[in-house]
Design an enzyme around this catalytic site. Structure first.
Site, PDB file in Angstrom:
ATOM      1  N   VAL A  86      17.970  -0.133 -13.479  1.00 25.54           N
ATOM      2  CA  VAL A  86      16.785   1.039 -13.921  1.00 25.54           C
ATOM      3  C   VAL A  86      15.971   0.541 -15.027  1.00 25.54           C
ATOM      4  CG1 VAL A  86      15.982   3.487 -14.104  1.00 25.54           C
ATOM      5  CG2 VAL A  86      17.426   2.542 -12.834  1.00 25.54           C
ATOM      6  N   ALA A 117      15.126  -2.137 -16.954  1.00 29.69           N
ATOM      7  CA  ALA A 117      15.774  -3.433 -17.671  1.00 29.69           C
ATOM      8  C   ALA A 117      16.296  -3.181 -18.900  1.00 29.69           C
ATOM      9  CB  ALA A 117      14.223  -3.966 -18.368  1.00 29.69           C
ATOM     10  N   LYS A 137      15.263   2.509  -7.783  1.00 33.32           N
ATOM     11  CA  LYS A 137      15.384   2.984  -8.866  1.00 33.32           C
ATOM     12  C   LYS A 137      16.121   4.288  -9.145  1.00 33.32           C
ATOM     13  CE  LYS A 137      13.665  -1.013 -11.084  1.00 33.32           C
ATOM     14  NZ  LYS A 137      12.015  -1.669 -12.325  1.00 33.32           N
TER      15      LYS A 137
END
Length: 817
Positions: free
Chosen positions: A611, A613, A684
């Site tokens: 979630v 990066a 996510k």
């Protein structure tokens, strides 16, 4: 007067012998030198081999003899020259005597202990003769004194006991009148009271040197070998091991008993009783400081650490005698140890349960079958009547021992040792700590020895430096950036964070590459292309086989089959860092199982990049939860790729072109349908909900897709792009609707009241999402502590560099754990 002893490795070649001569000559300025020498390296073993071949009527003993002869003649020629006829004739005469002895053994088909002692004595006699003549050639005043004329023993052949009263008298009388500057004494050999040739057993040359040093009460006994002293661990197994400057006799004894090969404890007893320091030095590197063994506190300029070294004994068998019939019944231990003593089986390790229900002891693995048979025979009645169980034998084990005089004065040493072993999935089969509390011993599987030595050494001897061993699957765009970041930051992490990061394995879909000492990253791409064929199971098997401490498996793929292997890594106490979202967004049961495995096997399972990066979203969420806060709702823009698309889409662009641009710049998956369908965002928000403590599956998340049915039903990526062109009006209508209300389009994920949904929304001016630019992500956590003004995390949420940074951050978290 000085006593120097040189071992076989110091005498293995003419080059090494010249180094010995140089060392001896340099020290003559400090007084008379007594130089005790072993046989030339490898000769004692060769003599025994030749003897046993001759005894077995195997004519190959002649070939072994010729090798022995050739080696001595070659070294003699290089040191002295065959043109010295007197020396050459004497050397040939001694070698002929050896040949006659071997011929005799062959003829009578017998090799008694007495004959064996005579046979191996040739090793030291030959080496001492050659070295004496080499020193004479250089103009030194030197004489050889046969130790058989000094040291008197009983007739216990192969391990004779010294008669110290007469031996000390012989040594004192001889050196009182000796006039030479250098005296060469062959080690290991002696003569009995009846003038029979005897040997002093294992460590015999050290013993000879210690006997002479003690008799003459010299200031220091120097033992020269092929290593620079006693090390904190075996340097062949622990690369970070280093020489110990000073060590007590007791510590040296403990380390030697548990496997350190530099010193054999019984051999130095004579100097120990007189507290004569022993200085261990390296013949090949005489400038090195070496190790001084002494109990004299003047040598210790600083406070000693609790642990001095760690060592190991391999080829151990663990035997357990147990049964309810042992409790409260006297005599079991006596009978057990008597049968072992009668069979001359040495006990290396012993521990007994306080309940008296069992006795556990360790012996050499080669003696295990004999011990088992003998014990079962002695306790046959008790076994038949079920008072005790048949002896239990476990093989392929080792002992590791942490040694130090100060262990007993420091709390928590045992805890630290066993904790670091447990964290690395090293099972402890038995534990013992002597009454002196000078060592802590543990029995482990032999396959785990290298890992165990390294993790304990790292914990106690490396200034808290932690080595991380990295295995990466998936070295595409993100993987390449991660490798380069590790390469760039390696020195910084070691210097500032005491973390030594090594990449041990790399794999793509075609090839894989490994190096247990750490891959050279200079040309890693080319090296990987030449690697072996890659399979997921082969990669896992290799990681397990290498069995390195603090191992971390990193998944930078979107492969479901890779995610299915996480449980196997975790069960081996191998940490898992996942960029791949599939595992954490699969079934609740599977997600919970992985979390439990992580706890059970002390193996971190981190997935920060699932979630946002490189944004610290999951880490922040975990910290909120750990501090006792509770999540009430979450609002977020979690797709950097979708944010990039809608930030760049307008009436002057085509939706197809913007999506294509996002893919080319690496903001979307290779298949952009994963991003645009909303499934990726749904995964996510699911992960965030689960990390907030709520149980939920992907099917529970409402997905309001902005795509058309035409888009969703496309069979291939190319078909999908074609449908985007066909449905351009649909996307322009979305844009026009938002613009007419002064809103901007954002793909939003929401979690509230145990429900979650994702979909495209029109965001008004003033909303925190409105000015979210480029590929940025934003998450707003509403919690009990942040009920009205949420905690906001915002930043780049897509791109290879930031995703690699997020993976790198997880690696560092593990290193700091």
């Amino acid at each position: 007067m000085q006593v120097l002893k040189f071992g076989g490795t110091s005498l293995g070649s003419s080059t090494n012998i010249n180094k010995v001569i140089s060392i001896v000559e340099k020290q003559t300025g400090n007084g008379e030198i007594i130089c005790v020498v072993s046989a030339i390296g490898g000769i004692t073993d060769a003599l025994l081999k030749a003897g046993h071949l001759a005894k077995d009527k195997n004519a190959n003993y002649k070939n072994v003899f010729e090798q022995i002869k050739k080696k001595h003649l070659l070294i003699a020629d290089e040191l002295i020259s065959v043109q010295n006829k007197t020396f050459q004739l004497e050397l040939i005469s001694q070698l002929d005597a050896l040949k006659k002895l071997l011929d005799g053994i062959y003829l009578i088909n017998e090799l008694s202990p007495q004959t064996g002692d005579k046979l191996v004595s040739f090793g030291e006699l030959l080496s001492s003769f050659i070295i004496t003549e080499a020193l004479k050639k250089k103009g030194n005043k030197v004489a050889r004194k046969n130790a058989q004329e000094l040291i008197v023993t009983n007739s216990n052949f192969t391990k004779a006991e010294v008669k110290f009263e007469i031996t000390n008298k012989n040594i004192l009388n001889y050196f009182k009148t000796a006039t030479q500057k250098i005296t060469i004494v062959p080690g290991f050999i002696a003569k009995s009271e009846h003038s029979e040739i005897t040997t002093l057993g294992r460590g015999g040359s050290d013993y000879t040197a210690a006997i002479v040093a003690a008799a003459l009460k010299v200031k220091t006994l120097e033992i020269w070998t092929d290593v620079s002293g006693m090390f904190t661990a075996n340097p062949k197994l622990v690369k970070q091991a280093y020489p110990i400057s000073y060590i007590s006799y007791q510590e040296a004894m403990e380390l030697s008993h548990f496997g350190a090969k530099v010193l054999y404890p019984p051999s130095v007893q004579p100097v120990l009783f007189l507290n004569i320091p022993i200085h261990i030095k390296n013949t090949l590197q005489p400038e090195n400081k070496g190790t001084i063994i002494t109990n004299d506190s003047q040598y210790y300029s600083t406070e000693k650490p609790p642990a001095t070294g760690i060592t190991n004994i391999n080829n151990l068998a663990l035997l357990t005698l147990q049964g309810n019939g042992m409790v409260g019944v006297p005599g079991f231990s006596k009978r057990l140890f008597e049968v072992l003593a009668n069979q001359k089986i040495n006990i290396i390790f012993i521990t007994q349960a306080s309940s008296e229900h069992s006795i556990c002891f360790g012996i050499d693995e080669n003696e295990a079958d004999l011990a088992k048979k003998s014990i079962n025979e002695v306790f046959e009645y008790e076994i038949k009547t079920y008072k005790i169980d048949p002896i239990l034998v476990e093989k392929e084990l080792s002992i590791i021992a942490l040694v130090g005089d100060k262990i007993k004065n420091h709390q928590g040493v045992s805890g630290k040792m066993f904790s670091v072993l447990g964290k690395n999935n090293i099972n402890i089969r038995a534990i013992a700590q002597g009454a002196s509390e000078r060592n802590i011993s543990a029995v482990i599987a032999e396959k785990d020895v290298k890992k165990a030595l390294n993790v304990v050494h790292e914990r106690f001897f490396e200034s808290n430096t932690k080595q991380l061993n990295i295995f990466i699957t998936g070295v595409g765009n993100v993987g390449e950036r991660l490798v380069e970041q590790i390469k760039q930051q390696k020195s910084y992490l070691l210097k500032h964070h005491k973390i030594n990061v090594r990449i041990i394995g790399l794999s793509n879909s075609r090839t894989m590459l490994f190096d247990a000492e750490g891959l050279s990253l200079k040309n890693w791409k080319a090296d990987l292309q030449k690697g072996q064929k890659a399979t997921l199971t082969a990669f896992l098997d290799t990681v397990k086989l290498l069995n390195l401490r603090n191992s971390i498996f990193i998944d930078i793929t979107a492969n479901r089959d890779v995610s299915k292997l996480y449980e196997h890594y975790l069960k081996e106490s191998i940490a898992v860092v996942a960029c791949n979202k599939i595992a954490c967004s699969s079934s609740q049961k599977s997600y919970s199982s992985l979390k439990l495995l992580s706890l059970k096997y002390n193996a971190p399972f981190l997935f920060e990049t699932n979630v946002g990066a490189g944004l610290p979203i999951i880490d922040t969420l975990r910290n909120l939860m750990a501090s006792g806060d509770k999540i009430t709702s979450i609002q977020a823009v979690l797709s950097g790729s979708l944010n990039f698309v809608f930030n760049n889409f307008n009436e002057n662009t085509k939706f197809h072109d913007v999506v294509k641009q996002a893919q080319l710049q690496g903001y979307t998956e290779p298949d952009p349908r994963i991003d645009l369908s909303g499934v990726d965002v749904a995964r996510k928000i699911l992960i965030l909900a689960r990390e907030s403590g709520f149980e939920m599956d992907l099917k529970d998340i409402k997905n309001d897709s902005f795509l058309t049915q035409n888009n969703l039903k496309s069979d291939t990526v190319d078909d999908f792009y074609s449908t985007l062109i066909e449905d351009e009006t649909h996307f322009q209508n979305w844009y026009a609707s938002a613009k007419s209300k002064d809103c901007r389009l954002k793909y939003v994920a929401e979690f509230n009241n145990r429900k979650a949904k994702v979909g495209l929304k029109e965001i008004p001016i003033g909303h925190p999402f409105y000015n979210l630019e480029g590929k940025d992500n934003i998450v707003m956590f509403y919690t009990q502590r942040y009920p009205e003004q949420p905690m906001i995390i915002k930043g780049a949420g897509a791109g290879a560099d930031v995703t690699a940074s997020g993976l790198f951050a997880d690696i560092i978290r593990i290193g700091n754990n």
